[in-house]
Design a protein around this motif. Structure first.
Motif, PDB file in Angstrom:
ATOM      1  N   ARG A 132       0.854 -17.684  26.078  1.00  0.00           N
ATOM      2  CA  ARG A 132       1.804 -18.718  25.682  1.00  0.00           C
ATOM      3  C   ARG A 132       1.423 -20.101  26.223  1.00  0.00           C
ATOM      4  O   ARG A 132       1.438 -21.085  25.474  1.00  0.00           O
ATOM      5  N   ALA A 133       1.085 -20.199  27.498  1.00  0.00           N
ATOM      6  CA  ALA A 133       0.769 -21.510  28.080  1.00  0.00           C
ATOM      7  C   ALA A 133      -0.441 -22.132  27.365  1.00  0.00           C
ATOM      8  O   ALA A 133      -0.438 -23.330  27.060  1.00  0.00           O
ATOM      9  N   HIS A 172      -7.117 -15.313  24.821  1.00  0.00           N
ATOM     10  CA  HIS A 172      -6.027 -15.585  25.766  1.00  0.00           C
ATOM     11  C   HIS A 172      -4.862 -14.613  25.633  1.00  0.00           C
ATOM     12  O   HIS A 172      -3.867 -14.747  26.349  1.00  0.00           O
ATOM     13  N   ASP A 184      -3.927 -12.977  28.898  1.00  0.00           N
ATOM     14  CA  ASP A 184      -3.384 -13.773  30.003  1.00  0.00           C
ATOM     15  C   ASP A 184      -2.061 -13.151  30.470  1.00  0.00           C
ATOM     16  O   ASP A 184      -1.387 -12.441  29.697  1.00  0.00           O
ATOM     17  N   PRO A 185      -1.658 -13.406  31.719  1.00  0.00           N
ATOM     18  CA  PRO A 185      -0.390 -12.838  32.213  1.00  0.00           C
ATOM     19  C   PRO A 185       0.814 -13.170  31.330  1.00  0.00           C
ATOM     20  O   PRO A 185       1.740 -12.367  31.213  1.00  0.00           O
ATOM     21  N   ASP A 186       0.795 -14.345  30.708  1.00  0.00           N
ATOM     22  CA  ASP A 186       1.913 -14.734  29.832  1.00  0.00           C
ATOM     23  C   ASP A 186       1.610 -14.459  28.362  1.00  0.00           C
ATOM     24  O   ASP A 186       2.262 -14.991  27.475  1.00  0.00           O
ATOM     25  N   ARG A 187       0.595 -13.613  28.118  1.00  0.00           N
ATOM     26  CA  ARG A 187       0.139 -13.249  26.768  1.00  0.00           C
ATOM     27  C   ARG A 187      -0.411 -14.452  25.986  1.00  0.00           C
ATOM     28  O   ARG A 187      -0.520 -14.411  24.779  1.00  0.00           O
TER      29      ARG A 187
END
Length: 266
Positions: free
Chosen positions: A83-84, A75, A78-81
């Motif tokens: 975090r979500a 993950h 992911d665009p948020d590295r």
């Protein structure tokens, strides 16, 4: 294990339920799917008063190696590295630990092999723990640049501060005798006999008043975080409630009459 096998196996023996983490290829790592499966089994047990004790063990040579590092790394793109996903994973893990704490039945961890990182946290979250002589425990996150902060929550509530910080700061493997001395486990069994030892403990628990054990477990954890005077008020109220219960009347009468008690268990 095949892709269709359940991640958590459940087997019942009279009033004792046994949950087995069933992903030996990943050393029973706490992937999001594993946490969801374990959470579902705990929720089902909470609604089954006929079950009076729970055993938690792992399939294969490891109890649990913590979170699935491959899943975590996947993950990072992911665009948020990630975090979500990481927040969801850690929240789900906390929900499982809290579910064990809130479960009416006592939970006994059985460790043959290793219990590391969140796997060590899982052992600490259980009410009792039995380990084989060869079992080892570790919170190795510091070695990876990832301090085991969430396992530290459970360790801080089981161990005194210096042993807890030793495990968290050094990230070294701890053998079963050291884990016993630290307060992480209750008993050490001969190799391959940890489950048998836990089953004997579970049978003892199943023979007790289910009401008093459930009330006692809830009260113990509730008062543990309170200031002293508040803790006595909490415990006093619970004990008064317990004294009014049918099982307490039966137990005291049985003791005075020198006969076995017959509990009002479902």
């Amino acid at each position: 294990m095949t892709p269709t096998d359940p991640l958590v196996l459940r087997r019942d023996d009279d009033a004792v339920a046994r949950l087995t983490l069933n992903a030996p290829a990943s050393r029973n790592s706490l992937s999001l799917a594993m946490l969801d499966a374990l959470k579902a089994e705990l929720a089902a047990l909470a609604a089954e008063p006929k079950v009076r004790a729970v055993i938690l063990d792992g399939e294969g040579p490891a109890f649990c190696a913590g979170h699935d590092l491959k899943e975590i790394q996947a993950h990072r793109n992911d665009p948020d590295r990630g975090r979500a996903f990481y927040e969801a994973l850690l929240d789900r893990c906390a929900q499982v630990m809290l579910a064990i704490n809130a479960l009416p039945q006592p939970v006994i961890a059985v460790v043959e092999g290793i219990a590391t990182a969140a796997g060590c946290q899982l052992v600490a979250a259980c009410d009792l723990a039995v380990a084989g002589e060869a079992a080892r425990f570790c919170t190795p996150g510091v070695n990876l640049g990832l301090f085991c902060s969430t396992p530290g929550v459970a360790l801080a509530r089981n161990l005194s501060p210096k042993p807890a910080m030793e495990m968290l700061l050094l990230g070294e493997m701890v053998d079963a005798p050291t884990a016993l001395r630290f307060g992480l486990i209750n008993r050490i069994a001969p190799p391959g006999q940890a489950l048998e030892t836990a089953q004997a403990l579970a049978a003892q628990l199943a023979g007790r008043s289910a009401y008093s054990l459930s009330l006692g477990k809830r009260t113990y954890y509730a008062q543990a975080g309170l200031p002293l005077a508040d803790a006595y008020r909490e415990a006093g109220k619970a004990m008064a409630d317990n004294m009014l219960a049918a099982d307490a009347a039966e137990g005291i009468d049985a003791f005075l009459s020198k006969r076995p008690a017959v509990w009002d268990n479902p």
